[in-house]
Enzyme design. Structure first.
Site, PDB file in Angstrom:
ATOM      1  N   GLY A 271       0.541  -1.170  -0.069  1.00 49.33           N
ATOM      2  CA  GLY A 271      -0.092   0.113   0.018  1.00 49.33           C
ATOM      3  C   GLY A 271       0.602   1.137   0.195  1.00 49.33           C
ATOM      4  O   GLY A 271       0.588   2.169  -0.706  1.00 49.33           O
ATOM      5  N   GLU A 308       0.950   5.422   7.513  1.00 51.07           N
ATOM      6  CA  GLU A 308       2.424   5.784   7.382  1.00 51.07           C
ATOM      7  C   GLU A 308       2.908   6.863   8.011  1.00 51.07           C
ATOM      8  O   GLU A 308       4.078   6.836   8.547  1.00 51.07           O
ATOM      9  CB  GLU A 308       2.674   6.051   5.869  1.00 51.07           C
ATOM     10  N   HIS A 311       3.965   5.955  11.640  1.00 49.11           N
ATOM     11  CA  HIS A 311       5.204   5.089  11.709  1.00 49.11           C
ATOM     12  C   HIS A 311       6.272   6.078  11.888  1.00 49.11           C
ATOM     13  O   HIS A 311       7.311   5.550  12.401  1.00 49.11           O
ATOM     14  CB  HIS A 311       5.335   4.425  10.383  1.00 49.11           C
TER      15      HIS A 311
END
Ligand code: B3K
Ligand code: ZN
Length: 864
Positions: A271, A308, A311
């Site tokens: 992704g 993301e 993260h």
């Protein structure tokens, strides 16, 4: 000149073999010289011996794959051939000094890189994917996450073709060169493991915005997308801001660089990827406008962007010591992005959908030959471990931890984790130790969720004692053997429960029971009438519940439980019972659906979930031997009879909601209305009499609103009718220049339940716009057919299995990761009848005889 070859090894890596690195690399200075035929990479490494490593040999072993070594210098002096050694995937220097500067020049071939790992070219754009072990395909390096270095990256390229050159950190310098070439230099002030390195070179549309952080710093936000698609990145950049705000508010995490960049790429295996300061995304999770993206696409975009972004703290600032700790960053980040989506869209519906996802992807994993624990103890190919177990079950484990500790203690544990381990590569144990320290709770037993694979079954028996006015619940937990784990010890399971009386009023709300023993009794006092237990509210543990509810009890829970998830669960349970009984009597189901349609007026989004019949895969999971055809026939039959009986109600609801959603807007309220409207439509389109309705919606929505276009087209395509072929042509004409919409065109045909679908899929593979090298196309056509279209993939002749094997053979030569992902359905052969078992195994055996990637090798050897 020496060539290191593609990885061939089938070595098993064990967690117990972990050793601290013998050498560290503190600084990396990279120069990429990009040419049309090759790229030259010059890498200057500042290397330091690790005093703690107890290696008397002073040997430095670097990883490398598919590299041509041009030259190597140690402290400025070229190494003679006898001073180093090159094997298949390593470069070894013995008698290394304690401190050294190593200069390595390699040549690589991004234009030929179809594995999409390391540096590759997609649509005239250079980009990288380094997690897990892609950096070694760029240069020789200690390519493991516990080696943290500061990176400086210079990129040199043709200015016309590649005006935009990006890497991690901040842009520090740039200049022009002869022959139309230019260069830029990026410096990342944060230490990072090599898997977070990124480089991009190309020409893009740029969408920009700004975000003011909690401490008042201005962050420059940039999304780079393919030329001509800039108008489709506005939602994505809003989502970035939402995610930044959310992480400040909920976890006290502020963004750390002055610039945050995202680049969208058409050829991407996963992704997206959280490279420091420079995320690289599959276009699927960035580009959206009403006419080409559905509500689901919009919600997925927000969730992947958040994932993301999150993260940056859970994965980047605090990273993993080794790949056995993968869930430390992935489980935690999924848990965080799930919570974000719950806050943004709908607490109950997002929870329901996450559980559906878990039960459809992770439960089968736990029940099959590839079962592994959230912290695996061995692997052959780490890319095979980016699984639902590591990601989704890992997230469930953290959700349980939060339930056990309570919200504020959990938050203190997170704060401690960030404070203690910032800038370090750590383990799941380190994380749990923080949670132990802040809570004082002994988490030794809880850690079994990380080390034992398998889905526990919890059997619950309730008993009311009128004389004592007490109610007891007896919980018994078991867990089946999984590969290499025959015996399981009891898990620490949080059971969030409530008790209802006969009218559905709550007698006891929200107790969290801690199940620790194999069998455990809980007694509730002052219970004045027979109660009805509402068990594992909110799906408080990833288990299978076994409690015998009567139909009346399920109705009561469906109507009155204060926990939305358990209302959904009661409906599912009731539907499953009906689907599993010898003769499906649909009267009860239609009565329940009618009640819900008439009374559930508060939440359209939730109602749409309530009206969803369990999927074929979920029904199959409940059976000892999956009866593919029986399940399909029964489920279709039930839905048709619901549709017929409630036709008027569906139509009335449909019309009412349709009138309220004519103009597309993406917001909670509008999404809820559209979801319910299209749920009604999907029932209506089960009858040929309503095709005109589908046709009208399809034609009106096409070009305006994909959320309405797609379900209408799906209804039309799933049965023989005069408009079917024409609709597909109209849709194709509309989408032929838009890769993502074209994926929908492929997927819709691959999902078709009509019997000749495999022939259609084969034909579509020869379509000029189908491309085996593009993962999105493979997922859309092959993935949809082989993973989701059960009745057609499992056709009795075995033709579907042969088709998948042939595709996997071809894919393995191009992109082993995608090949391995596609192979998965064949590995579950044991779940089917004897004939199908033999046919599936036959294809696996053919594959097993061939030379293949470690990715495939691992899956095949573990499943045959
Ligand atoms: N961390 C990446 C995973 C990439 C793995 C490639 N084999 C995506 C994510 O979880 O955010
Ligand atoms: Zn992730």
């Amino acid at each position: 000149m020496t060539l290191s070859t593609t990885k061939e090894s089938t070595t098993v890596n064990y967690l117990k073999d972990y050793r601290v690195p013998t050498y560290f690399i503190d600084e990396v200075d990279l120069v990429f010289d990009l040419h049309e035929t090759h790229t030259t990479v010059t890498s200057l490494l500042r290397v330091r011996h690790n005093q703690l490593s107890h290696d008397p040999e002073k040997t430095l072993t670097l990883n490398g794959e598919e590299l041509i070594l041009e030259s190597i210098k140690l402290n400025g002096k070229s190494l003679a051939a006898h001073q180093y050694q090159i094997d298949k995937n390593t470069l070894t220097i013995s008698a290394m000094p304690d401190h050294a500067e190593l200069e390595i020049v390699t040549q690589i071939f991004p234009q030929k890189n179809t594995a999409l790992m390391g540096l590759y070219v997609s649509n005239q754009t250079y980009c990288t994917q380094c997690e897990a072990e892609g950096f070694r395909r760029i240069t020789y390096f200690l390519d493991q996450p516990d080696v943290l270095a500061k990176y400086t990256t210079t990129i040199i390229a043709d200015e016309k073709k590649y005006p935009i050159l990006l890497s991690n950190g901040n842009l520090v310098d740039a200049g022009k060169l002869a022959q139309g070439r230019h260069w830029v230099k990026w410096k990342d002030p944060f230490k990072k493991p090599s898997y977070l390195f990124a480089l991009v070179a190309g020409d893009f549309d740029l969408v920009r915005d700004q975000f003011k952080t909690i401490s008042g710093r201005m962050i420059d936000l940039r999304i780079y997308v393919e030329k001509g698609t800039g108008d489709q990145a506005h939602y994505a950049i809003q989502a970035v801001k939402e995610a930044m705000r959310w992480d400040e508010k909920n976890y006290g995490r502020e963004y750390d660089l002055d610039i945050y960049m995202i680049v969208a790429i058409g050829d991407f295996t996963m992704g997206a990827m959280e490279n420091k300061g420079l995320n690289i995304f599959n276009t699927k999770y960035i580009l959206a406008k009403p006419e080409n993206a559905t509500d689901e696409d919009y919600m997925n975009i927000a969730s992947v962007i958040a994932h993301e972004y999150f993260h940056n703290w859970t994965g980047n600032r605090v990273t993993c010591r080794d790949w056995f700790q993968l869930s430390l960053k992935e489980g935690l980040t999924i848990f965080r992005d799930q919570s974000f989506s719950e806050d943004l869209f709908s607490k109950s519906v997002m929870r329901i959908r996450d559980v559906i996802d878990l039960r459809e992807t992770q439960f089968p994993e736990d029940a099959g030959p590839l079962a592994h624990s959230v912290q695996p103890d061995s692997y052959i190919e780490i890319n095979n471990f980016y699984t639902a177990t590591i990601y989704n079950k890992g997230a469930e484990v953290l959700r349980m931890l939060k339930t056990l500790l309570g919200e504020s203690v959990f938050r203190r544990g997170m704060d401690l984790y960030f404070a203690r381990f910032d800038g370090q590569a750590v383990t799941i144990d380190d994380y749990i130790e923080c949670m132990h320290e802040v809570s004082g709770i002994d988490l030794k037993q809880f850690k079994r969720w990380y080390t034992q694979a398998g889905t526990p079954t919890v059997t619950v028996v309730g008993e009311y004692h009128e004389a004592q006015q007490t109610y007891t619940l007896t919980f018994t937990q078991t867990c089946l053997a999984t590969p290499n784990q025959l015996e399981k010890l009891p898990f620490l399971i949080p059971a969030r429960i409530g008790l209802l009386d006969k009218e559905g009023h709550e007698i006891l709300s929200e107790a969290v029971l801690h199940l620790k023993e194999a069998s455990q009794v809980f007694t509730f006092k002052n219970i004045t009438s027979v109660p009805l237990p509402s068990l594992f509210r909110g799906f408080s543990a990833p288990i299978k519940l076994n409690y015998h509810y009567t139909d009346e009890e399920l109705f009561l829970l469906a109507k009155h439980d204060s926990d939305a998830f358990n209302r959904y669960e009661a409906i599912q349970c009731y539907l499953l019972n009906k689907l599993q009984s010898a003769k499906t009597d649909s009267a009860g189901v239609t009565a329940l659906f009618q009640y819900l349609l008439q009374h559930e007026t508060q939440d359209d989004f939730l109602l749409a979930e309530f009206l969803t019949v369990p999927s074929e895969s979920y029904i199959g999971e409940q059976m000892a031997v999956i009866d593919v055809d029986g399940i399909h026939a029964k489920r279709e039959g039930l839905m048709k009879s619901i549709a017929e009986t409630l036709q008027d109600l569906f139509l009335e609801k449909y019309k009412q909601l349709h009138a309220a959603t004519l103009q597309y807007e993406f917001n909670r309220e509008a999404v809820a209305k559209r979801q319910l409207k299209n749920k009604c439509l999907s029932y209506l389109l089960l009858s040929p009499n309503n095709m005109a309705l589908g046709k009208t919606q399809f034609l009106a929505a096409l070009g305006q609103n994909m959320t309405d276009t797609l379900p209408a087209l799906m209804g039309i395509v799933n049965q023989e009718n005069a408009f079917r072929e024409e609709a597909l042509v109209i849709f194709y004409d509309f989408c032929k220049d838009d890769a993502l919409m074209l994926d929908k065109w492929f997927a819709i045909q691959a999902a078709c339940k009509l019997p000749d679908t495999l022939q259609t899929v084969k034909k579509l593979m020869a379509h000029p716009q189908f491309d085996l090298k593009n993962p999105n196309k493979v997922y859309a056509l092959i993935g949809t057919f082989c993973h989701r279209n059960r009745v057609n993939f499992h056709v009795k002749s075995g033709e579907g299995y042969r088709f998948l094997r042939e595709v996997v053979e071809k894919l393995d030569k191009l992109n082993p990761q995608v090949a391995a992902r596609m192979l998965k359905p064949l590995t579950t052969w044991k779940r089917y009848d004897k004939e199908r078992q033999a046919l599936m195994r036959e294809q696996l055996t053919i594959l097993a005889k061939q030379k293949c990637s470690p990715d495939l090798y691992e899956l095949i050897t573990k499943s045959v």
